[in-house]
Design a protein around this motif. Structure first.
Motif, PDB file in Angstrom:
ATOM      1  N   ASP A  15      26.404 -74.641 -81.275  1.00 58.78           N
ATOM      2  CA  ASP A  15      25.881 -73.277 -81.208  1.00 58.78           C
ATOM      3  C   ASP A  15      26.500 -72.484 -80.059  1.00 58.78           C
ATOM      4  OD1 ASP A  15      24.436 -74.851 -79.371  1.00 58.78           O
ATOM      5  OD2 ASP A  15      22.574 -73.751 -79.685  1.00 58.78           O
ATOM      6  N   GLN A  31      22.080 -70.332 -84.883  1.00 54.44           N
ATOM      7  CA  GLN A  31      21.230 -71.510 -85.053  1.00 54.44           C
ATOM      8  C   GLN A  31      20.548 -71.491 -86.417  1.00 54.44           C
ATOM      9  OE1 GLN A  31      18.870 -71.155 -81.489  1.00 54.44           O
ATOM     10  NE2 GLN A  31      20.202 -72.536 -80.352  1.00 54.44           N
ATOM     11  N   SER A  32      20.140 -70.314 -86.870  1.00 56.64           N
ATOM     12  CA  SER A  32      19.518 -70.179 -88.187  1.00 56.64           C
ATOM     13  C   SER A  32      20.516 -70.534 -89.301  1.00 56.64           C
ATOM     14  CB  SER A  32      19.009 -68.748 -88.368  1.00 56.64           C
ATOM     15  OG  SER A  32      18.540 -68.544 -89.667  1.00 56.64           O
ATOM     16  N   ILE A  34      23.061 -72.530 -89.003  1.00 56.92           N
ATOM     17  CA  ILE A  34      23.283 -73.979 -88.934  1.00 56.92           C
ATOM     18  C   ILE A  34      22.138 -74.713 -89.637  1.00 56.92           C
ATOM     19  CG2 ILE A  34      23.457 -75.976 -87.405  1.00 56.92           C
ATOM     20  CD1 ILE A  34      24.767 -74.001 -85.335  1.00 56.92           C
ATOM     21  N   ARG A  35      20.894 -74.345 -89.309  1.00 55.14           N
ATOM     22  CA  ARG A  35      19.718 -75.003 -89.908  1.00 55.14           C
ATOM     23  C   ARG A  35      19.698 -74.863 -91.426  1.00 55.14           C
ATOM     24  NH1 ARG A  35      17.104 -72.966 -85.486  1.00 55.14           N
ATOM     25  NH2 ARG A  35      16.422 -71.144 -86.636  1.00 55.14           N
ATOM     26  N   SER A  36      20.134 -73.715 -91.919  1.00 52.65           N
ATOM     27  CA  SER A  36      20.091 -73.474 -93.366  1.00 52.65           C
ATOM     28  C   SER A  36      21.305 -74.043 -94.099  1.00 52.65           C
ATOM     29  CB  SER A  36      19.945 -71.980 -93.642  1.00 52.65           C
ATOM     30  OG  SER A  36      21.070 -71.279 -93.160  1.00 52.65           O
ATOM     31  N   LYS A  45      26.434 -81.412 -93.364  1.00 51.64           N
ATOM     32  CA  LYS A  45      25.571 -80.554 -92.569  1.00 51.64           C
ATOM     33  C   LYS A  45      25.519 -81.105 -91.144  1.00 51.64           C
ATOM     34  CE  LYS A  45      21.012 -78.499 -92.800  1.00 51.64           C
ATOM     35  NZ  LYS A  45      19.769 -78.402 -93.525  1.00 51.64           N
ATOM     36  N   SER A  47      23.900 -80.360 -86.893  1.00 49.59           N
ATOM     37  CA  SER A  47      22.828 -79.709 -86.142  1.00 49.59           C
ATOM     38  C   SER A  47      23.410 -78.811 -85.057  1.00 49.59           C
ATOM     39  CB  SER A  47      21.908 -80.758 -85.514  1.00 49.59           C
ATOM     40  OG  SER A  47      22.604 -81.477 -84.523  1.00 49.59           O
ATOM     41  N   ALA A  48      22.584 -77.886 -84.544  1.00 47.47           N
ATOM     42  CA  ALA A  48      23.018 -76.929 -83.531  1.00 47.47           C
ATOM     43  C   ALA A  48      23.469 -77.611 -82.249  1.00 47.47           C
ATOM     44  CB  ALA A  48      21.894 -75.941 -83.223  1.00 47.47           C
TER      45      ALA A  48
END
Length: 70
Positions: A15, A31-32, A34-36, A45, A47-48
């Protein structure tokens, strides 16, 4: 869009690295994304707080903004 981490960059959180490269997006928005699952590394996939390393390629899909309800 694809971004490759340059060979001279030091490993750092995903991030934070993206925040320095995508000035038009806030860290919260990054961050949003990345999460989605809109930001990934070679088909997976991440994580941040995952680390990015030189040579790593990131896939970034920025969906259009949602209309604001009035």
């Amino acid at each position: 869009m694809r971004l490759e981490v340059p060979m001279g960059d030091k490993p750092q959180r995903l991030d934070l690295w993206l925040e320095s490269r995508l000035a038009e997006l806030s860290r919260t928005r990054i961050q949003s994304l990345i999460r989605s699952g809109h930001i990934s590394a070679p088909g997976r996939k991440i994580s941040a707080h995952a680390k990015v390393f030189p040579g790593m390629v990131l896939e970034i899909q920025i969906p259009p903004p949602r209309p604001v309800a009035t």
